[in-house]
Scaffold this motif. Structure first.
Motif, PDB file in Angstrom:
ATOM      1  N   UNK A 190      -6.927 -21.602  64.380  1.00 27.97           N
ATOM      2  CA  UNK A 190      -7.566 -21.408  63.070  1.00 27.97           C
ATOM      3  C   UNK A 190      -6.505 -21.224  61.987  1.00 27.97           C
ATOM      4  N   UNK A 233      -5.152 -24.607  61.178  1.00 24.02           N
ATOM      5  CA  UNK A 233      -6.123 -25.395  60.416  1.00 24.02           C
ATOM      6  C   UNK A 233      -6.159 -24.935  58.963  1.00 24.02           C
ATOM      7  N   UNK A 234      -6.112 -23.611  58.751  1.00 22.51           N
ATOM      8  CA  UNK A 234      -6.144 -23.089  57.374  1.00 22.51           C
ATOM      9  C   UNK A 234      -4.892 -23.520  56.613  1.00 22.51           C
ATOM     10  N   UNK A 289      -5.217 -27.008  55.552  1.00 23.09           N
ATOM     11  CA  UNK A 289      -6.173 -27.152  54.457  1.00 23.09           C
ATOM     12  C   UNK A 289      -5.635 -26.592  53.140  1.00 23.09           C
ATOM     13  N   UNK A 290      -4.394 -26.104  53.155  1.00 22.88           N
ATOM     14  CA  UNK A 290      -3.782 -25.643  51.914  1.00 22.88           C
ATOM     15  C   UNK A 290      -3.812 -24.142  51.698  1.00 22.88           C
ATOM     16  N   UNK A 291      -4.311 -23.396  52.667  1.00 22.67           N
ATOM     17  CA  UNK A 291      -4.323 -21.931  52.524  1.00 22.67           C
ATOM     18  C   UNK A 291      -3.016 -21.363  53.088  1.00 22.67           C
ATOM     19  N   UNK A 304     -10.218 -17.082  47.464  1.00 21.66           N
ATOM     20  CA  UNK A 304      -9.630 -17.971  48.476  1.00 21.66           C
ATOM     21  C   UNK A 304     -10.271 -17.706  49.833  1.00 21.66           C
ATOM     22  N   UNK A 342     -12.266 -20.225  52.366  1.00 23.62           N
ATOM     23  CA  UNK A 342     -11.967 -20.403  53.802  1.00 23.62           C
ATOM     24  C   UNK A 342     -13.235 -20.279  54.634  1.00 23.62           C
ATOM     25  N   UNK A 367     -14.304 -23.539  56.595  1.00 21.85           N
ATOM     26  CA  UNK A 367     -13.879 -23.587  57.998  1.00 21.85           C
ATOM     27  C   UNK A 367     -14.472 -22.489  58.876  1.00 21.85           C
ATOM     28  N   UNK A 368     -14.421 -21.259  58.412  1.00 28.15           N
ATOM     29  CA  UNK A 368     -14.678 -20.138  59.335  1.00 28.15           C
ATOM     30  C   UNK A 368     -16.141 -20.011  59.742  1.00 28.15           C
TER      31      UNK A 368
END
Lengths: 80, 80
Positions: free
Chosen positions: A21, A24-25, A28-30, B57, B61, B65-66
């Motif tokens: 996770x 993946x974050x 995604x740009x986080x 933010x 997320x 995604x989460x």
């Protein structure tokens, strides 16, 4: 009575789901995301009048089924 | 900053995992167990100074995604 049980992976045990996770974050740009740990959250309705007995029974459920105490920790909250 | 995210299945969506755990607890003699709902619990470290921005933010997320917002609800707590 309602119980909320939180089962988390012990601090020194690898968490591949959490790492996936986190990756993946990041993708995604986080970019601000640091460590991610993923556990379980359970809500259980208990038909028990005695709070102390209910708590002891809940601990037994956690130890025997809900958590794998070799690699997981658990904590709980009792309401009502 | 540390975020705790709770992802739960919406009230009107079936939870087969919860039903399986309920059945197992009954089989083990915990007859007082009523409804069981199982969700996810995540701890996420965020390297963000601005709390408001961090919260926005974090919501992004969760939405992206989460949580699967079609069948799941989420809530979060921010610490630090």
């Amino acid at each position: 009575m309602k119980a909320k049980v939180f089962v988390t992976i012990k601090e020194n045990v690898l968490d591949p789901q959490g790492n996936a996770v986190q990756g993946a974050l990041h993708t995604m740009g986080f970019a601000e995301v640091g460590k991610v740990r993923i556990g379980k959250y359970m809500e259980i309705e208990l038909d028990t009048a005695d709070r102390n007995e209910g708590e002891q029974r809940l601990i037994a459920m956690c130890e025997k089924l809900l958590a794998n105490t070799v690699i997981e920790d658990y904590r709980y909250e009792l309401e009502g």
